[in-house]
Design a protein around this motif. Structure first.
Motif, PDB file in Angstrom:
ATOM      1  N   ARG A 155       0.883   4.191  -2.894  1.00 34.48           N
ATOM      2  CA  ARG A 155       0.687   5.625  -2.594  1.00 34.48           C
ATOM      3  C   ARG A 155       1.861   6.464  -3.100  1.00 34.48           C
ATOM      4  O   ARG A 155       1.673   7.530  -3.695  1.00 34.48           O
ATOM      5  CB  ARG A 155       0.489   5.844  -1.096  1.00 34.48           C
ATOM      6  CG  ARG A 155      -0.828   5.347  -0.550  1.00 34.48           C
ATOM      7  CD  ARG A 155      -1.076   5.844   0.875  1.00 34.48           C
ATOM      8  NE  ARG A 155       0.017   5.531   1.783  1.00 34.48           N
ATOM      9  CZ  ARG A 155       0.101   4.429   2.526  1.00 34.48           C
ATOM     10  NH1 ARG A 155      -0.841   3.511   2.456  1.00 34.48           N
ATOM     11  NH2 ARG A 155       1.119   4.245   3.338  1.00 34.48           N
TER      12      ARG A 155
ATOM     13  N   GLU B 197      -4.686   8.723 -11.830  1.00 32.77           N
ATOM     14  CA  GLU B 197      -5.857   7.944 -11.411  1.00 32.77           C
ATOM     15  C   GLU B 197      -5.995   6.641 -12.197  1.00 32.77           C
ATOM     16  O   GLU B 197      -6.395   5.617 -11.644  1.00 32.77           O
ATOM     17  CB  GLU B 197      -7.134   8.782 -11.563  1.00 32.77           C
ATOM     18  CG  GLU B 197      -7.211   9.976 -10.640  1.00 32.77           C
ATOM     19  CD  GLU B 197      -7.426   9.600  -9.184  1.00 32.77           C
ATOM     20  OE1 GLU B 197      -7.957   8.510  -8.906  1.00 32.77           O
ATOM     21  OE2 GLU B 197      -7.056  10.411  -8.320  1.00 32.77           O
TER      22      GLU B 197
ATOM     23  N   ALA C 251      -4.965  -1.178  -8.294  1.00 33.45           N
ATOM     24  CA  ALA C 251      -5.983  -1.770  -7.417  1.00 33.45           C
ATOM     25  C   ALA C 251      -6.527  -3.065  -8.021  1.00 33.45           C
ATOM     26  O   ALA C 251      -6.732  -4.055  -7.297  1.00 33.45           O
ATOM     27  CB  ALA C 251      -7.107  -0.773  -7.168  1.00 33.45           C
TER      28      ALA C 251
ATOM     29  N   TYR D 270       1.782   6.551  -6.940  1.00 34.66           N
ATOM     30  CA  TYR D 270       0.675   7.414  -7.376  1.00 34.66           C
ATOM     31  C   TYR D 270       1.117   8.880  -7.342  1.00 34.66           C
ATOM     32  O   TYR D 270       0.899   9.636  -8.296  1.00 34.66           O
ATOM     33  CB  TYR D 270      -0.526   7.167  -6.468  1.00 34.66           C
ATOM     34  CG  TYR D 270      -1.688   8.104  -6.675  1.00 34.66           C
ATOM     35  CD1 TYR D 270      -2.529   7.973  -7.768  1.00 34.66           C
ATOM     36  CD2 TYR D 270      -1.942   9.122  -5.757  1.00 34.66           C
ATOM     37  CE1 TYR D 270      -3.607   8.829  -7.939  1.00 34.66           C
ATOM     38  CE2 TYR D 270      -3.019   9.981  -5.919  1.00 34.66           C
ATOM     39  CZ  TYR D 270      -3.847   9.831  -7.026  1.00 34.66           C
ATOM     40  OH  TYR D 270      -4.908  10.686  -7.198  1.00 34.66           O
TER      41      TYR D 270
ATOM     42  N   ALA E 180       0.828  -1.209   0.000  1.00 35.89           N
ATOM     43  CA  ALA E 180       0.000   0.000   0.000  1.00 35.89           C
ATOM     44  C   ALA E 180       0.865   1.263   0.000  1.00 35.89           C
ATOM     45  O   ALA E 180       0.576   2.224  -0.725  1.00 35.89           O
ATOM     46  CB  ALA E 180      -0.940  -0.010   1.204  1.00 35.89           C
TER      47      ALA E 180
ATOM     48  N   ILE F 283      -4.845   2.385   0.361  1.00 32.59           N
ATOM     49  CA  ILE F 283      -4.504   3.150  -0.852  1.00 32.59           C
ATOM     50  C   ILE F 283      -5.622   4.110  -1.233  1.00 32.59           C
ATOM     51  O   ILE F 283      -5.579   4.715  -2.294  1.00 32.59           O
ATOM     52  CB  ILE F 283      -4.143   2.245  -2.052  1.00 32.59           C
ATOM     53  CG1 ILE F 283      -5.334   1.389  -2.488  1.00 32.59           C
ATOM     54  CG2 ILE F 283      -2.914   1.422  -1.739  1.00 32.59           C
ATOM     55  CD1 ILE F 283      -5.080   0.627  -3.783  1.00 32.59           C
ATOM     56  N   ASP F 284      -6.606   4.269  -0.385  1.00 37.02           N
ATOM     57  CA  ASP F 284      -7.705   5.201  -0.649  1.00 37.02           C
ATOM     58  C   ASP F 284      -7.165   6.621  -0.468  1.00 37.02           C
ATOM     59  O   ASP F 284      -7.160   7.168   0.623  1.00 37.02           O
ATOM     60  CB  ASP F 284      -8.852   4.929   0.313  1.00 37.02           C
ATOM     61  CG  ASP F 284     -10.066   5.786   0.007  1.00 37.02           C
ATOM     62  OD1 ASP F 284     -10.140   6.329  -1.120  1.00 37.02           O
ATOM     63  OD2 ASP F 284     -10.928   5.920   0.891  1.00 37.02           O
ATOM     64  N   VAL F 285      -6.674   7.209  -1.573  1.00 40.88           N
ATOM     65  CA  VAL F 285      -6.021   8.526  -1.514  1.00 40.88           C
ATOM     66  C   VAL F 285      -6.990   9.680  -1.749  1.00 40.88           C
ATOM     67  O   VAL F 285      -8.014   9.572  -2.283  1.00 40.88           O
ATOM     68  CB  VAL F 285      -4.853   8.639  -2.524  1.00 40.88           C
ATOM     69  CG1 VAL F 285      -3.716   7.777  -2.058  1.00 40.88           C
ATOM     70  CG2 VAL F 285      -5.292   8.262  -3.919  1.00 40.88           C
TER      71      VAL F 285
ATOM     72  N   LEU G  52      -3.610   4.173 -10.716  1.00 47.89           N
ATOM     73  CA  LEU G  52      -4.088   3.736  -9.408  1.00 47.89           C
ATOM     74  C   LEU G  52      -5.187   2.679  -9.552  1.00 47.89           C
ATOM     75  O   LEU G  52      -5.184   1.663  -8.853  1.00 47.89           O
ATOM     76  CB  LEU G  52      -4.588   4.929  -8.595  1.00 47.89           C
ATOM     77  CG  LEU G  52      -5.066   4.630  -7.180  1.00 47.89           C
ATOM     78  CD1 LEU G  52      -3.930   4.081  -6.314  1.00 47.89           C
ATOM     79  CD2 LEU G  52      -5.654   5.889  -6.547  1.00 47.89           C
ATOM     80  N   ALA G  53      -6.114   2.901 -10.470  1.00 49.14           N
ATOM     81  CA  ALA G  53      -7.185   1.925 -10.704  1.00 49.14           C
ATOM     82  C   ALA G  53      -6.606   0.607 -11.216  1.00 49.14           C
ATOM     83  O   ALA G  53      -7.030  -0.475 -10.788  1.00 49.14           O
ATOM     84  CB  ALA G  53      -8.198   2.499 -11.694  1.00 49.14           C
TER      85      ALA G  53
ATOM     86  N   LEU H 274      -6.579  -2.185   0.023  1.00 47.26           N
ATOM     87  CA  LEU H 274      -7.484  -1.226  -0.628  1.00 47.26           C
ATOM     88  C   LEU H 274      -7.829  -0.060   0.291  1.00 47.26           C
ATOM     89  O   LEU H 274      -7.887   1.091  -0.145  1.00 47.26           O
ATOM     90  CB  LEU H 274      -8.759  -1.929  -1.102  1.00 47.26           C
ATOM     91  CG  LEU H 274      -8.547  -2.955  -2.233  1.00 47.26           C
ATOM     92  CD1 LEU H 274      -9.884  -3.579  -2.625  1.00 47.26           C
ATOM     93  CD2 LEU H 274      -7.859  -2.336  -3.441  1.00 47.26           C
ATOM     94  N   ALA H 275      -8.015  -0.333   1.579  1.00 44.02           N
ATOM     95  CA  ALA H 275      -8.295   0.752   2.527  1.00 44.02           C
ATOM     96  C   ALA H 275      -7.093   1.678   2.659  1.00 44.02           C
ATOM     97  O   ALA H 275      -7.241   2.895   2.780  1.00 44.02           O
ATOM     98  CB  ALA H 275      -8.676   0.178   3.879  1.00 44.02           C
TER      99      ALA H 275
END
Length: 196
Positions: free
Chosen positions: A156, A166, A173, A159, A152, A194-196, A169-170, A191-192
């Motif tokens: 980040r 974006e 994921a 990214y 993670a 990398i929630d930027v 990042l997708a 996933l939690a």
């Protein structure tokens, strides 16, 4: 490229380097490089950082009695710098020879001792991370940090280095979801994080 450390321990999967600047290892998850021979570059992801005393058998002790002392501790007591060091670990994730494309798997040989570690540029990070097959190496890394937290942190950092890309990042994921499809708990941890 900026030199950020010197290798002080090495093996097939990772290396440990001493940072040139106290309390400032490269960012967790960032891409770094070592150039052990003409035309050969090894790539690694920073997986841990620590600062401690030079003598591993002795614990560092407190030097102050109040908070005001902390701000200028190293200016007022320069001898402290000589008794401390900052180290960081990095997981090897690929290499490139002068006449070939980037390979995203472990190199045949680890980097040698006392070679410089260089911070990768944004352009190099972008090029290396265009293909995501190496993420499996990070997910299987064994070290001081849980592998999903390392993964993670790397996502980040990448990214950001890619200019808040974006689409990348997708794609990252989706790659993580494919790698962890049978381990829901670990997948949700990544996933939690990398929630930027």
């Amino acid at each position: 490229m900026d030199r950020c450390g010197e290798i002080i321990a090495t093996n097939t999967t990772h290396f440990i380097a001493e940072s040139f600047t106290l309390h400032q290892p490269p960012a967790l998850g960032s891409l770094v490089e070592v150039q052990p021979a003409e035309g050969l570059t090894l790539y690694a992801v920073v997986s841990f950082g620590s600062t401690g005393g030079l003598d591993p058998g002795r614990r560092v002790v407190r030097r102050s009695t109040d908070d005001a002392f902390d701000a200028g501790i190293y200016q007022a007591h320069p001898q402290l710098v000589k008794t401390l060091r900052t180290e960081f670990s990095a997981q090897l994730v690929g290499y490139r020879r002068a006449d070939s494309r980037i390979r995203r798997h472990l190199p045949a040989q680890p980097p040698p001792l006392h070679f410089s570690v260089l911070a990768s540029t944004s352009a190099t990070t972008r090029e290396f991370t265009d293909e995501l097959v190496y993420l499996r190496l990070l997910l299987n890394a064994q070290g001081e940090l849980a592998a999903e937290q390392l993964l993670a942190a790397h996502i980040r950092q990448t990214y950001a280095a890619r200019g808040a890309d974006e689409a990348w990042l997708a794609r990252a994921a989706r790659e993580v979801a494919a790698l962890l499809k049978s381990d829901y708990e670990r997948l949700m941890n990544v996933l939690a994080a990398i929630d930027v």
